[in-house]
Scaffold this active site. Structure first.
Site, PDB file in Angstrom:
ATOM      1  N   ARG A   1       0.833  -1.206   0.000  1.00  0.00           N
ATOM      2  CA  ARG A   1       0.000   0.000   0.000  1.00  0.00           C
ATOM      3  C   ARG A   1       0.868   1.256   0.000  1.00  0.00           C
ATOM      4  O   ARG A   1       1.735   1.421   0.847  1.00  0.00           O
ATOM      5  CB  ARG A   1      -0.912   0.014   1.236  1.00  0.00           C
ATOM      6  CG  ARG A   1      -1.947   1.147   1.149  1.00  0.00           C
ATOM      7  CD  ARG A   1      -2.991   1.048   2.230  1.00  0.00           C
ATOM      8  NE  ARG A   1      -3.694  -0.209   2.222  1.00  0.00           N
ATOM      9  CZ  ARG A   1      -4.606  -0.585   1.311  1.00  0.00           C
ATOM     10  NH1 ARG A   1      -4.937   0.237   0.354  1.00  0.00           N
ATOM     11  NH2 ARG A   1      -5.191  -1.769   1.381  1.00  0.00           N
TER      12      ARG A   1
ATOM     13  N   ARG B   1      -0.678  -6.064  -9.665  1.00  0.00           N
ATOM     14  CA  ARG B   1      -0.111  -5.334  -8.515  1.00  0.00           C
ATOM     15  C   ARG B   1       0.919  -6.157  -7.757  1.00  0.00           C
ATOM     16  O   ARG B   1       1.837  -5.601  -7.170  1.00  0.00           O
ATOM     17  CB  ARG B   1      -1.223  -4.916  -7.543  1.00  0.00           C
ATOM     18  CG  ARG B   1      -2.001  -3.723  -7.991  1.00  0.00           C
ATOM     19  CD  ARG B   1      -2.717  -3.058  -6.840  1.00  0.00           C
ATOM     20  NE  ARG B   1      -3.790  -3.834  -6.257  1.00  0.00           N
ATOM     21  CZ  ARG B   1      -4.485  -3.461  -5.198  1.00  0.00           C
ATOM     22  NH1 ARG B   1      -4.204  -2.327  -4.586  1.00  0.00           N
ATOM     23  NH2 ARG B   1      -5.474  -4.194  -4.728  1.00  0.00           N
TER      24      ARG B   1
ATOM     25  N   HIS C   1      -2.580   4.629  -9.268  1.00  0.00           N
ATOM     26  CA  HIS C   1      -3.303   4.846  -7.997  1.00  0.00           C
ATOM     27  C   HIS C   1      -2.403   5.622  -7.012  1.00  0.00           C
ATOM     28  O   HIS C   1      -1.938   5.086  -6.015  1.00  0.00           O
ATOM     29  CB  HIS C   1      -3.632   3.443  -7.463  1.00  0.00           C
ATOM     30  CG  HIS C   1      -4.538   3.349  -6.295  1.00  0.00           C
ATOM     31  ND1 HIS C   1      -4.369   4.051  -5.126  1.00  0.00           N
ATOM     32  CD2 HIS C   1      -5.633   2.582  -6.099  1.00  0.00           C
ATOM     33  CE1 HIS C   1      -5.309   3.706  -4.262  1.00  0.00           C
ATOM     34  NE2 HIS C   1      -6.091   2.817  -4.838  1.00  0.00           N
TER      35      HIS C   1
ATOM     36  N   ASP D   1     -14.469   8.465  -1.347  1.00  0.00           N
ATOM     37  CA  ASP D   1     -14.153   7.469  -2.384  1.00  0.00           C
ATOM     38  C   ASP D   1     -14.985   7.822  -3.625  1.00  0.00           C
ATOM     39  O   ASP D   1     -16.145   7.427  -3.725  1.00  0.00           O
ATOM     40  CB  ASP D   1     -14.485   6.060  -1.849  1.00  0.00           C
ATOM     41  CG  ASP D   1     -13.932   4.963  -2.763  1.00  0.00           C
ATOM     42  OD1 ASP D   1     -13.471   5.283  -3.869  1.00  0.00           O
ATOM     43  OD2 ASP D   1     -13.989   3.785  -2.356  1.00  0.00           O
TER      44      ASP D   1
ATOM     45  N   GLU E   1      -5.950   9.626  -8.179  1.00  0.00           N
ATOM     46  CA  GLU E   1      -5.638   8.530  -9.098  1.00  0.00           C
ATOM     47  C   GLU E   1      -5.995   8.906 -10.534  1.00  0.00           C
ATOM     48  O   GLU E   1      -7.110   9.350 -10.802  1.00  0.00           O
ATOM     49  CB  GLU E   1      -6.420   7.285  -8.669  1.00  0.00           C
ATOM     50  CG  GLU E   1      -6.161   6.924  -7.214  1.00  0.00           C
ATOM     51  CD  GLU E   1      -7.104   5.852  -6.693  1.00  0.00           C
ATOM     52  OE1 GLU E   1      -7.433   4.929  -7.462  1.00  0.00           O
ATOM     53  OE2 GLU E   1      -7.512   5.937  -5.520  1.00  0.00           O
TER      54      GLU E   1
HETATM   55  C1  BG6 Z   1      -9.459   3.134  -4.400  1.00  0.00           C
HETATM   56  C2  BG6 Z   1     -10.886   2.687  -4.477  1.00  0.00           C
HETATM   57  O1  BG6 Z   1      -8.983   3.394  -5.685  1.00  0.00           O
HETATM   58  O2  BG6 Z   1      -8.658   2.097  -3.834  1.00  0.00           O
HETATM   59  C3  BG6 Z   1     -11.359   2.287  -3.103  1.00  0.00           C
HETATM   60  O3  BG6 Z   1     -11.677   3.739  -5.014  1.00  0.00           O
HETATM   61  C4  BG6 Z   1     -10.451   1.216  -2.513  1.00  0.00           C
HETATM   62  O4  BG6 Z   1     -12.716   1.797  -3.199  1.00  0.00           O
HETATM   63  C5  BG6 Z   1      -9.034   1.749  -2.530  1.00  0.00           C
HETATM   64  O5  BG6 Z   1     -10.870   0.924  -1.196  1.00  0.00           O
HETATM   65  C6  BG6 Z   1      -7.987   0.797  -1.974  1.00  0.00           C
HETATM   66  O6  BG6 Z   1      -8.045  -0.425  -2.618  1.00  0.00           O
HETATM   67  P1  BG6 Z   1      -7.075  -1.592  -2.165  1.00  0.00           P
HETATM   68  O7  BG6 Z   1      -7.457  -2.781  -2.989  1.00  0.00           O
HETATM   69  O8  BG6 Z   1      -5.673  -1.120  -2.436  1.00  0.00           O
HETATM   70  O9  BG6 Z   1      -7.309  -1.771  -0.671  1.00  0.00           O
END
Ligand code: BG6
Length: 305
Positions: free
Chosen positions: A77, A103, A173, A217, A276
């Site tokens: 993340r 990913r 993202h 979101d 994003e």
């Molecule tokens: C965002 C989405 O792009 O990513 C959210 O709009 C989502 O809905 C977030 O919760 C994180 O996603 P992830 O899969 O990395 O936990």
């Protein structure tokens, strides 16, 4: 920086560029470290994920989870994850990972170069055969990351290698680091329609610049070509300019969702906002056989004078 593993040494021999681009082991995996004019970017081969982008005037531009660890089979993340060939949940629902197939995959180093205008790394990946049921197409996907004097430029290109047309959604993202969430104003989305992922229903419209004080979101639709994040705590403004896109996502998980995610750190949500660059919502890319599409993001940080 951890010690050099054989994989990184072999990559340095083949693709390293003295003083400009070196492979190393960080966060338990192989990364490329790009340098140009005092700026630095770190890109993991896992997921072709930019983990860090630092400039001499603004310091670290991106937010990265304090739990970031490569090689666990799970996406990291933070930084700039690549969501491809679908954004969000799998369109067919059930069983497939959110945000696509690449990913947590290891990408291949396709090329490196360095010149007066910047330092560049190109990575590519073949979607796994195992994913055929999830996405039954043949495509070449490449991420070009270029570190320049004018910012960090990413280009995510997809070429349809199939005899049939294909459709995809995707995103770069980007997790931007914030000094404090109260000090942040997001501009460039005024007047844009958006899908509120937390309140499904008809499209809403953004009336003014955005301040974040709860979970957000949103998938913005239409002209969101330059979005800026002004941060009075870090005395800087970051702009995210997009190409090949008619949508953008703004996301902050706030307190409860952060606790559920488990990798945000204790107050991570106060120090990040995702802006994003996307093809998401109604913004679907359709590629005829042989056609190619590039989604690009140009991220630039400017210190307040
Ligand atoms: C965002 C989405 O792009 O990513 C959210 O709009 C989502 O809905 C977030 O919760 C994180 O996603 P992830 O899969 O990395 O936990």
């Amino acid at each position: 920086m951890d010690s050099l593993l054989p994989g990184a040494a072999a990559l340095n021999e083949r693709h390293g560029i003295a003083g400009r681009l070196a492979f190393a082991v960080m966060y338990g995996g192989i990364v490329a470290v790009l340098s140009h004019g005092g700026a630095r970017a770190i890109v993991a081969l896992q997921g072709a994920q930019v983990l860090s982008y630092e400039t001499p005037d603004c310091g670290e531009v991106l937010w990265l989870s304090p739990h970031a660890q490569l090689g666990t089979g799970k996406p990291v993340r933070g930084g700039i994850p690549v969501c491809w060939p679908w954004f969000g949940p799998h369109p067919g629902g059930g069983g497939q990972p959110a945000h696509g197939l690449v990913r947590a995959r290891s990408w291949r180093v396709a090329a490196t170069s360095a010149g007066g205008d910047g330092t560049r790394l190109s990575l590519d990946v073949e979607p796994a055969d195992a994913s055929a049921a999830a996405w039954p197409h043949r495509a070449r996907v490449t991420l070009d990351v270029t570190l320049t004097d004018e910012g960090l430029v990413l280009g995510l290109s997809t070429e349809n290698l199939d005899a049939a047309p294909l459709a995809l959604t995707q995103a770069l993202h980007t997790y931007l680091r914030a000094g404090g969430i109260d000090a942040v104003t997001i501009s460039g989305l005024e007047g844009c329609a958006f899908i509120d992922q937390l309140d499904p229903g008809p499209l809403k419209r953004e009336a003014q610049s955005l301040r974040i004080g709860c979970e957000v979101d949103r998938i913005y639709q239409g002209d969101c070509r330059v979005i800026t994040l002004s941060d009075t705590a870090l005395a800087r403004t970051i702009s995210v300019a997009s190409g090949g896109s008619a949508s953008a996502v703004v996301w902050n998980p706030w307190i409860e969702k952060s606790a559920r995610l488990g990798d945000m750190g204790p107050d991570g949500y106060r120090h990040m906002v995702c802006i994003e660059t996307a093809n998401a919502g109604a913004d679907v890319v359709h590629l005829t056989p042989g056609a190619r599409h590039t989604l690009s993001a140009h991220i630039r940080a400017v210190a307040h004078s």
